[in-house]
Motif scaffolding. Structure first.
Motif, PDB file in Angstrom:
ATOM      1  N   ALA A   1       0.831  -1.202   0.000  1.00  0.00           N
ATOM      2  CA  ALA A   1       0.000   0.000   0.000  1.00  0.00           C
ATOM      3  C   ALA A   1       0.867   1.254   0.000  1.00  0.00           C
ATOM      4  CB  ALA A   1      -0.935  -0.008   1.213  1.00  0.00           C
TER       5      ALA A   1
ATOM      6  N   LEU B   1      -0.158  -1.782 -10.509  1.00  0.00           N
ATOM      7  CA  LEU B   1      -1.400  -2.220  -9.878  1.00  0.00           C
ATOM      8  C   LEU B   1      -1.544  -1.626  -8.481  1.00  0.00           C
ATOM      9  CD1 LEU B   1      -1.384  -5.978 -10.952  1.00  0.00           C
ATOM     10  CD2 LEU B   1      -2.890  -4.179 -11.813  1.00  0.00           C
ATOM     11  N   ALA B   2      -0.444  -1.593  -7.729  1.00  0.00           N
ATOM     12  CA  ALA B   2      -0.499  -1.024  -6.385  1.00  0.00           C
ATOM     13  C   ALA B   2      -0.871   0.451  -6.428  1.00  0.00           C
ATOM     14  CB  ALA B   2       0.848  -1.216  -5.680  1.00  0.00           C
TER      15      ALA B   2
ATOM     16  N   ILE C   1      -4.608   0.777  -7.125  1.00  0.00           N
ATOM     17  CA  ILE C   1      -5.413   0.465  -5.939  1.00  0.00           C
ATOM     18  C   ILE C   1      -5.444   1.654  -4.991  1.00  0.00           C
ATOM     19  CG2 ILE C   1      -5.401  -0.921  -3.821  1.00  0.00           C
ATOM     20  CD1 ILE C   1      -4.584  -3.314  -5.532  1.00  0.00           C
TER      21      ILE C   1
ATOM     22  N   ALA D   1      -7.592   4.465  -6.287  1.00  0.00           N
ATOM     23  CA  ALA D   1      -9.022   4.160  -6.195  1.00  0.00           C
ATOM     24  C   ALA D   1      -9.587   4.440  -4.812  1.00  0.00           C
ATOM     25  CB  ALA D   1      -9.265   2.694  -6.562  1.00  0.00           C
ATOM     26  N   THR D   2      -8.718   4.480  -3.803  1.00  0.00           N
ATOM     27  CA  THR D   2      -9.184   4.716  -2.424  1.00  0.00           C
ATOM     28  C   THR D   2      -8.762   6.090  -1.919  1.00  0.00           C
ATOM     29  OG1 THR D   2      -7.179   3.677  -1.514  1.00  0.00           O
ATOM     30  CG2 THR D   2      -9.079   2.251  -1.916  1.00  0.00           C
TER      31      THR D   2
ATOM     32  N   ASN E   1      -7.673  -0.996   0.825  1.00  0.00           N
ATOM     33  CA  ASN E   1      -6.465  -1.405   0.099  1.00  0.00           C
ATOM     34  C   ASN E   1      -6.139  -2.871   0.373  1.00  0.00           C
ATOM     35  OD1 ASN E   1      -5.919   1.023  -1.171  1.00  0.00           O
ATOM     36  ND2 ASN E   1      -4.663   1.804   0.503  1.00  0.00           N
TER      37      ASN E   1
ATOM     38  N   LEU F   1      -8.485  -5.056  -1.507  1.00  0.00           N
ATOM     39  CA  LEU F   1      -8.227  -5.101  -2.944  1.00  0.00           C
ATOM     40  C   LEU F   1      -6.968  -5.903  -3.267  1.00  0.00           C
ATOM     41  CD1 LEU F   1      -9.183  -1.445  -3.961  1.00  0.00           C
ATOM     42  CD2 LEU F   1     -10.489  -3.549  -4.342  1.00  0.00           C
ATOM     43  N   PHE F   2      -5.939  -5.771  -2.443  1.00  0.00           N
ATOM     44  CA  PHE F   2      -4.756  -6.603  -2.656  1.00  0.00           C
ATOM     45  C   PHE F   2      -5.101  -8.076  -2.457  1.00  0.00           C
ATOM     46  CE2 PHE F   2      -2.216  -2.669  -1.782  1.00  0.00           C
ATOM     47  CZ  PHE F   2      -1.480  -2.699  -2.955  1.00  0.00           C
TER      48      PHE F   2
ATOM     49  N   LEU G   1      -6.633  -9.382  -5.608  1.00  0.00           N
ATOM     50  CA  LEU G   1      -5.595  -9.758  -6.565  1.00  0.00           C
ATOM     51  C   LEU G   1      -5.041 -11.142  -6.249  1.00  0.00           C
ATOM     52  CD1 LEU G   1      -3.336  -6.603  -7.182  1.00  0.00           C
ATOM     53  CD2 LEU G   1      -4.959  -7.680  -8.755  1.00  0.00           C
TER      54      LEU G   1
END
Length: 480
Positions: free
Chosen positions: A105, A151-152, A155, A158-159, A171, A174-175, A178
């Motif tokens: 994160a 990708l990190a 994410i 998005a937050t 976070n 979402l991880f 994945l």
């Protein structure tokens, strides 16, 4: 055999998973937990004895249930349903066994803020969740590939509108999504490899996806290794199912390259995938015709992910940060520690770690070349698994979840000699406490000498096996 033992193992494993989920709530890798704990401080904490008991019993139940059925899984469907049941309690529990998801994160936050995570640590932002990360990793560059950094960052973006605590929770979720996608991809693709190699699909799925390491470290810990393994399995499956077919082989190479763009170690399998792509015996012409699309696809994927992320190749240099951790679970590190202990008996202060780790890298390079050369006339997919196993064993740092890389490939590519790599996974499941504290840090003695002894025993056995393999050839030559 009747179905009773199978169902008994299923529910015992599920009970173990539930106990581990409770341990995660009471003393897992929580944001506000102690960053420098020891087994003693964990025991003395509020729920310490209960957490340790839940962890030990839960891991023991999961490990026993998995191990007891490794050679007698009723069916592939049964294996998938059972593995899914075991994962379910951990899917909704706090992180267990590792704090890496917090580092993901923070690295995503740095990247989203325009900071190159390969040049500066997460303290440069500073990350809003920096207090959740171990001190050793706050100023070190990211060791992950450009695809995962991309990708990190997505994410975290998005937050971005959420408050700090809520954003961190989302976070993590979402991880974890994945990770679930990675495991699901592996579950879909490993049967292709298993059938290609004549391995029972149920046993392959059981060994690869039902071990305690999967639920604890891939799902609960949300490690990016899950995504890497999924892409790795997908790439090998496409290559194995389409030898000699240029465009599918190119797609398989792209998938392997994307796996390497998550973690560079995945690229170890590319030379073996090139051999698996060949139609007919090994020839230079066949290598150029069928192998080039695989290698080219992998290269295009890595370069494309790097360009898309707007980063350079600094992620390769970031791998050196693994040397900051000293644990006897890495054989080269254990040998270096043991040399230092022996030298101390004679009053000398010797730091042998740089030397033994360098020797380990040289041995790995030679071994990878030898395995590839040997794979020309044998099953290259099985040798790809051996290459991953050698990479994990000879690296300066070993984490339990690293063993899942070769496990996934080995489980699907051999129907014999499964006990040794399953045993490594079984032992590894007990090496990390619920809050992420690694027991090897506190067991350097006798851990390092015992690992060194194991290295010597394995080396002697390998030499004897090599000599025994030469004797028949020598005898035939003499008779002629």
């Amino acid at each position: 055999m009747t179905d009773v033992p199978h169902h008994l193992s299923r529910w015992l494993g599920l009970s173990g998973s539930v106990l581990l989920a409770v341990a995660a709530y009471l003393g897992g890798a929580l944001p506000g937990s102690e960053l420098r704990p020891t087994p003693v401080t964990i025991w003395q904490s509020r729920h310490g004895p209960l957490v340790l008991a839940l962890w030990l019993v839960g891991t023991g139940l999961l490990a026993w249930a998995w191990w007891s059925l490794r050679d007698r899984v009723p069916s592939a469907r049964w294996a998938l349903v059972t593995a899914g049941l075991w994962v379910l309690p951990l899917l909704f529990a706090p992180p267990l066994g590792s704090r890496d998801v917090y580092a993901y994160a923070c690295q995503g936050a740095s990247y989203a803020a325009g900071i190159n995570p390969y040049e500066q640590g997460v303290s440069a932002l500073p990350c809003p969740w920096i207090d959740t990360i171990s001190y050793i990793w706050r100023d070190t560059p990211a060791p992950y590939g450009p695809l995962f950094v991309l990708l990190a960052g997505a994410i975290v973006r998005a937050t971005g509108s959420l408050d700090t605590d809520t954003a961190l929770a989302v976070n993590i979720a979402l991880f974890r999504v994945l990770a679930v996608l990675g495991v699901a991809t592996a579950a879909a693709c490993l049967p292709v490899l298993a059938r290609r190699c004549g391995v029972p699909v149920g046993r392959a799925l059981w060994l690869a996806l039902a071990s305690p390491l999967v639920g604890v470290h891939l799902i609960s810990g949300a490690h990016n290794d899950a995504l890497m393994i999924g892409l790795l399995a997908a790439g090998l499956a496409v290559v194995a199912a389409n030898p000699g077919r240029r465009w599918p082989l190119l797609a398989g190479g792209v998938l392997l390259g994307l796996a390497g763009a998550v973690k560079v170690t995945a690229l170890v399998v590319v030379p073996f995938a090139v051999l698996a792509a060949l139609v007919g015996p090994y020839r230079i012409r066949a290598l150029w015709r069928d192998g080039l699309p695989v290698a080219g696809g992998a290269l295009v994927a890595v370069v494309g992910a790097t360009l898309a992320a707007g980063l350079d190749l600094g992620w390769i240099a970031g791998l050196e940060q693994g040397g900051l951790v000293i644990a006897w679970t890495s054989p080269p590190t254990a040998v270096g520690q043991t040399v230092g202990y022996v030298a101390a008996l004679f009053g000398a202060d010797v730091d042998a770690l740089p030397v033994t780790r360098a020797i380990g890298m040289v041995v790995l390079a030679v071994l990878l070349v030898w395995l590839w050369w040997r794979a020309r006339t044998r099953d290259p997919l099985w040798h790809a698994g051996l290459a991953l196993a050698a990479t994990v064993a000879l690296a300066p740092l070993f984490h339990p979840w690293y063993w899942l890389w070769p496990m996934a490939v080995l489980a699907a590519t051999t129907h014999r000699a499964t006990r040794w790599f399953a045993l490594v996974a079984l032992i590894s499941a007990f090496l990390v406490l619920p809050d992420g504290t690694g027991l090897p840090r506190f067991t350097k003695m006798p851990g390092a000498p015992l690992m060194t002894l194991l290295v010597i025993v394995v080396a002697v056995r390998l030499v004897r096996s090599a000599r025994a393999a030469r004797r028949p050839a020598t005898a035939v030559s003499t008779a002629d």
